[in-house]
Design an enzyme around this catalytic site. Structure first.
Site, mmCIF file in Angstrom:
data_model
loop_
_atom_site.group_PDB
_atom_site.id
_atom_site.type_symbol
_atom_site.label_atom_id
_atom_site.label_comp_id
_atom_site.label_asym_id
_atom_site.label_seq_id
_atom_site.Cartn_x
_atom_site.Cartn_y
_atom_site.Cartn_z
ATOM 1 C CD GLU A 107 4.257 11.703 -1.089
ATOM 2 O OE1 GLU A 107 2.996 11.260 -1.607
ATOM 3 O OE2 GLU A 107 5.189 11.721 -1.668
ATOM 4 C CE1 TYR A 119 -1.430 4.142 5.913
ATOM 5 C CE2 TYR A 119 -0.530 6.380 6.053
ATOM 6 C CZ TYR A 119 -1.354 5.540 5.628
ATOM 7 O OH TYR A 119 -2.316 6.179 4.903
#
Length: 149
Positions: A107, A119
């Site tokens: 998250e 990411y």
């Protein structure tokens, strides 16, 4: 050239990890949580990044069967922008793959576009939203994930 090392987190690292944690998050984890993760959680795997033997970052993940969840990742704010987060994340992915992980998720704050960009470099894509996930300000979390095999 500075000596950069990434290794498994040890109990003796917790004080320095707490410095990174407090500098990085508005609601930092407690010392007791890190202690519990290292000593009691059989699914937990934590690593520290050191420069000249000083902890400058850390990452934690839980592995259950062939799924990994990044619990937290942080680099000292003063050292951000030097690709240390990228090196630490790459190391973590390599560790996960070596442990047989097939899927990895995490998250990230909806407002943390810098982390989201990192990411995405590693193939993670948004998979959902956790509304009001962060208790300090009720910000949403974006769930990101990647298939590793």
């Amino acid at each position: 050239m500075l000596e950069l090392t990434i290794r498994k987190m040890e109990l003796s690292d917790i004080d320095q990890v707490m410095e990174v944690e407090r500098a990085s998050f508005t609601t930092p984890w407690s010392r007791e949580i890190f202690l519990q993760e290292i000593v009691e959680n059989q699914h937990a795997h934590y690593f520290v990044m050191l420069i000249e033997k000083k902890v400058v970052g850390y990452v934690g993940m839980w592995i259950v069967i062939d799924d990994a969840q990044i619990t937290n990742i942080a680099i000292l704010p003063a050292l951000r922008g030097n690709k240390f987060g990228e090196k630490l994340f790459r190391f973590t992915l390599q560790q996960a793959i070596g442990m047989g992980v097939k899927r990895l998720s995490l998250e990230v704050r909806a407002s943390n576009t810098i982390a989201q960009r990192l990411y995405r470099k590693f193939g993670l894509v948004p998979g959902g939203i956790r509304k009001n996930y962060y208790k300090d300000d009720n910000e949403d979390a974006i769930v990101m994930w990647v298939n590793l095999v």
